[in-house]
Each structure stands twice: as structure tokens, then as C-alpha cells.
Design a protein around this motif. Sequence first.
Motif, PDB file in Angstrom:
ATOM      1  N   GLU A  30      -0.203   8.205   1.594  1.00 49.26           N
ATOM      2  CA  GLU A  30      -0.565   9.432   1.107  1.00 49.26           C
ATOM      3  C   GLU A  30      -0.437  10.613   2.151  1.00 49.26           C
ATOM      4  O   GLU A  30      -0.418  10.264   3.422  1.00 49.26           O
TER       5      GLU A  30
ATOM      6  N   ARG B  15       0.815  -1.076   0.025  1.00 50.45           N
ATOM      7  CA  ARG B  15      -0.004  -0.163   0.003  1.00 50.45           C
ATOM      8  C   ARG B  15       0.905   1.188  -0.020  1.00 50.45           C
ATOM      9  O   ARG B  15       1.699   1.246   0.786  1.00 50.45           O
TER      10      ARG B  15
ATOM     11  N   ARG C 263      -1.294  13.589   4.108  1.00 48.75           N
ATOM     12  CA  ARG C 263      -2.568  13.923   4.752  1.00 48.75           C
ATOM     13  C   ARG C 263      -2.484  15.479   4.887  1.00 48.75           C
ATOM     14  O   ARG C 263      -1.342  15.937   5.184  1.00 48.75           O
TER      15      ARG C 263
END
Length: 183
Positions: free
Chosen positions: A88, A85, A90
Motif C-alpha cells: 500500500e 500481501r 503510505r
Amino acid sequence: MISQPSKHCTVELNALPSRIGQVRRIVSAQLRYWRLDPLIDRAALGVTELLTNVHLHARPDKLCTVEIELSLDRLTVSVHDRDPRLPEVRDATSLATCGRGLSMVAAVSESWGVRPDGESGKVVWFTLTAPAPAPSPALPMRPPYAAVAGAGGVGFVEVEHAGDGLAPASGGGHAPARSAVAG
């Protein structure tokens, strides 16, 4: 052009809080050894944030590898883990106590990124511009020579260290002058 070989250091670990501090100290020591002291704070902060992300988010386990590589004028720090994964960035509020790791990495580095690593894993990396290496201190010629001016022009005499200054090599008398001009 003479190419400089890259310098490389790798550490494998489980990203547990006690190990993160150890790796931060290892990275700092390696940068000191490479005479990159100006990069220590930013590299230590960046690697701490990346390892903290592995500790908090990586699955199936916390096993990871930290690599630091110096190539020409670029230091690259990367963390490889086994979780495919991709992270990202934030939008953390000013009062948030977590969620700012990648934003901090972006703020202290020249560039950063993430890429898949094989079928199960990823690499998160950042780069820092390395300062030009400091010149090595000049070494005296052996034996040391000093320029002297005399009636015949400028010449050179062999000297040795005597206390804090230089003294002629012949132990108090004058050493024979050596001409800088052949002939």
C-alpha cells in the motif's frame, strides 16, 4: 509494419542489501547495452525501492525475481516475490525516513502497479517510456566515392583514405570518372 522483438533480462536473488546494489548495477549495465542511458537513473531508483520493499516486508523469505523488458517504446521493470500481501502507498510526512518507496516509484515512472502472482506471490512493476533509438553512424560506401565536377558534368571517382583527407585511388593521378547517368 515490421514488429521489433522484445528484449528481456531476468535476475533471481535474495533481496539483501548487498544484493540490491548488485542488481541496480546489473540493470544499469543492461540499459547501457540497450542504449537506454537516459532511463538508467529512474530505473535504478525504481528497482532499488521495489527490492528494498521485498527486503523489509516480504514473507516467508526474501527470494525474488527482477525482470526488465523492452518492448517497442516501453521499458517495464518488475519484481516478483513470494509474499501474497499487496503493498500500500503510505502518506509519509516530509520528515519520515521510510515509507516513501512506492510514492517514489510512482513519481519517476510513467505507470506502476501490483498484481497477484499465482496463489502465493505478487508482482510489483513500473514502466518508463523508452527514447527512440539513436541512428547508427553512417558507414561509407566501399569503396568510397566522391563527386567531382568537370567539363562533362558531375561524375564520381573512387577514392581511398590518405591521411586525414581523401585522395584518388590511383595513387596520385586522377581516377577515371564514373558517370552517375547510365549510358
